[in-house]
Write a protein that holds these residues in place. Sequence first.
Motif, PDB file in Angstrom:
ATOM      1  N   ASP A 236      -3.106   0.238   7.047  1.00 28.73           N
ATOM      2  CA  ASP A 236      -3.388   1.337   6.120  1.00 28.73           C
ATOM      3  C   ASP A 236      -3.216   0.908   4.673  1.00 28.73           C
ATOM      4  O   ASP A 236      -4.016   1.263   3.806  1.00 28.73           O
ATOM      5  CB  ASP A 236      -2.518   2.554   6.439  1.00 28.73           C
ATOM      6  CG  ASP A 236      -1.031   2.238   6.496  1.00 28.73           C
ATOM      7  OD1 ASP A 236      -0.656   1.046   6.633  1.00 28.73           O
ATOM      8  OD2 ASP A 236      -0.225   3.184   6.411  1.00 28.73           O
ATOM      9  N   ALA A 237      -2.179   0.121   4.405  1.00 28.11           N
ATOM     10  CA  ALA A 237      -1.952  -0.350   3.042  1.00 28.11           C
ATOM     11  C   ALA A 237      -3.080  -1.263   2.575  1.00 28.11           C
ATOM     12  O   ALA A 237      -3.558  -1.157   1.438  1.00 28.11           O
ATOM     13  CB  ALA A 237      -0.607  -1.077   2.961  1.00 28.11           C
ATOM     14  N   ILE A 238      -3.518  -2.152   3.464  1.00 28.62           N
ATOM     15  CA  ILE A 238      -4.589  -3.084   3.113  1.00 28.62           C
ATOM     16  C   ILE A 238      -5.902  -2.347   2.892  1.00 28.62           C
ATOM     17  O   ILE A 238      -6.611  -2.577   1.907  1.00 28.62           O
ATOM     18  CB  ILE A 238      -4.750  -4.151   4.209  1.00 28.62           C
ATOM     19  CG1 ILE A 238      -3.549  -5.106   4.193  1.00 28.62           C
ATOM     20  CG2 ILE A 238      -6.043  -4.944   4.006  1.00 28.62           C
ATOM     21  CD1 ILE A 238      -3.539  -6.105   5.320  1.00 28.62           C
ATOM     22  N   GLN A 239      -6.242  -1.430   3.813  1.00 33.92           N
ATOM     23  CA  GLN A 239      -7.505  -0.710   3.670  1.00 33.92           C
ATOM     24  C   GLN A 239      -7.521   0.163   2.420  1.00 33.92           C
ATOM     25  O   GLN A 239      -8.529   0.248   1.716  1.00 33.92           O
ATOM     26  CB  GLN A 239      -7.770   0.139   4.918  1.00 33.92           C
ATOM     27  CG  GLN A 239      -8.118  -0.679   6.154  1.00 33.92           C
ATOM     28  CD  GLN A 239      -8.514   0.202   7.327  1.00 33.92           C
ATOM     29  OE1 GLN A 239      -8.521   1.424   7.244  1.00 33.92           O
ATOM     30  NE2 GLN A 239      -8.849  -0.429   8.446  1.00 33.92           N
ATOM     31  N   SER A 240      -6.402   0.803   2.141  1.00 35.10           N
ATOM     32  CA  SER A 240      -6.322   1.641   0.950  1.00 35.10           C
ATOM     33  C   SER A 240      -6.519   0.812  -0.312  1.00 35.10           C
ATOM     34  O   SER A 240      -7.219   1.220  -1.243  1.00 35.10           O
ATOM     35  CB  SER A 240      -4.973   2.356   0.909  1.00 35.10           C
ATOM     36  OG  SER A 240      -4.856   3.144  -0.255  1.00 35.10           O
ATOM     37  N   LYS A 241      -5.916  -0.378  -0.331  1.00 35.85           N
ATOM     38  CA  LYS A 241      -5.998  -1.232  -1.517  1.00 35.85           C
ATOM     39  C   LYS A 241      -7.383  -1.854  -1.676  1.00 35.85           C
ATOM     40  O   LYS A 241      -7.920  -1.957  -2.779  1.00 35.85           O
ATOM     41  CB  LYS A 241      -4.938  -2.340  -1.432  1.00 35.85           C
ATOM     42  CG  LYS A 241      -4.870  -3.252  -2.652  1.00 35.85           C
ATOM     43  CD  LYS A 241      -3.836  -4.343  -2.444  1.00 35.85           C
ATOM     44  CE  LYS A 241      -2.437  -3.796  -2.372  1.00 35.85           C
ATOM     45  NZ  LYS A 241      -1.941  -3.316  -3.686  1.00 35.85           N
ATOM     46  N   MET A 242      -7.976  -2.273  -0.544  1.00 37.21           N
ATOM     47  CA  MET A 242      -9.210  -3.049  -0.617  1.00 37.21           C
ATOM     48  C   MET A 242     -10.473  -2.205  -0.569  1.00 37.21           C
ATOM     49  O   MET A 242     -11.493  -2.587  -1.135  1.00 37.21           O
ATOM     50  CB  MET A 242      -9.241  -4.076   0.533  1.00 37.21           C
ATOM     51  CG  MET A 242      -8.075  -5.051   0.517  1.00 37.21           C
ATOM     52  SD  MET A 242      -7.940  -5.978  -1.042  1.00 37.21           S
ATOM     53  CE  MET A 242      -9.488  -6.868  -1.022  1.00 37.21           C
ATOM     54  N   GLN A 243     -10.438  -1.052   0.127  1.00 37.15           N
ATOM     55  CA  GLN A 243     -11.674  -0.275   0.252  1.00 37.15           C
ATOM     56  C   GLN A 243     -11.521   1.178  -0.139  1.00 37.15           C
ATOM     57  O   GLN A 243     -12.484   1.940  -0.111  1.00 37.15           O
ATOM     58  CB  GLN A 243     -12.208  -0.382   1.688  1.00 37.15           C
ATOM     59  CG  GLN A 243     -11.281   0.173   2.751  1.00 37.15           C
ATOM     60  CD  GLN A 243     -11.729  -0.189   4.166  1.00 37.15           C
ATOM     61  OE1 GLN A 243     -12.217  -1.298   4.412  1.00 37.15           O
ATOM     62  NE2 GLN A 243     -11.572   0.723   5.106  1.00 37.15           N
ATOM     63  N   GLY A 244     -10.306   1.577  -0.506  1.00 38.49           N
ATOM     64  CA  GLY A 244     -10.111   2.922  -1.017  1.00 38.49           C
ATOM     65  C   GLY A 244     -10.114   4.020   0.019  1.00 38.49           C
ATOM     66  O   GLY A 244     -10.045   5.194  -0.324  1.00 38.49           O
TER      67      GLY A 244
END
Length: 282
Positions: A236-244
């Motif tokens: 979740d942290a990665i997706q939020s940071k990379m794709q919003g």
Amino acid sequence: MKWLGRRQSDNVEDRRGLSGGKVIAGGGVIGIIVLLLNVFGGETGQQIAPILEQMQGGQSQTETAVPLSKEDEEMGNFVKVVLADNEDIWSKIFAENGMTYEKPKLVLFRGSVQTACGGASSASGPFYCPGDRKVYMDLAFFEELKTKFGAKGGDFAIAYVIAHEIGHHIQTLLGTSAKMRQEQEGKSEAQANKLSVALELQADFYAGVWAHYNQENLDTGDIDEALSAANAVGDDAIQSKMQGQIVPDSFTHGTSEQRMYWFKKGFKTGDIKQGTTFEEIR
């Protein structure tokens, strides 16, 4: 982590002075995607890395040997101590359960490496290859972990990642990985991803078990470093940071909360029988 003057493993292959071959110039978006797919041992990223790299322009060929600095040598010695701790602890745990622990190799490299699972670049992140039962690490990954993903860093973040990869080795020895792949057959992508999440979280749990039995060598703040690393690489942290946006069905490693929870559970209990991620994630 207290490591100076302690036993070092003989099972580290240091190829950092020999690394060469295909390197992605400047990294780029494709390199970051590979890193995120494969971070902390995901087999999917390891398999797709060569394909994505072929799509990336600006590759260069390098074969120049790079001498190790004193800092490089010190980091290599630290890794050898962490691997030795894993060897000692897991040999004891396996013996207590009537099994024999097979010690894996750990390969340090720079830039790119060839493995029984295929070729990989440093963009793949640390990973375990069941084909040759070796852990592969480019230590430059940990600078990425701090600068791109906001982890605290510190030596125990490295120790945690090593222990997580050894967790995948444990799963190979116990047959868990093979069973998981069999269960993925015929499943939908979302269902297969859940099984992948369970595998990764169990590796986090095993890392916590290792830390439980290594407490006499921990410094204040070490567990916080591990948890910070686990938090930074949650899906979740990665997706939020990379794709919003966050797409739970596409998770393959678990949320930040899940990764921290299972590491903490392993650290608190020290009981390998409580790593019941497959029962709880379904």
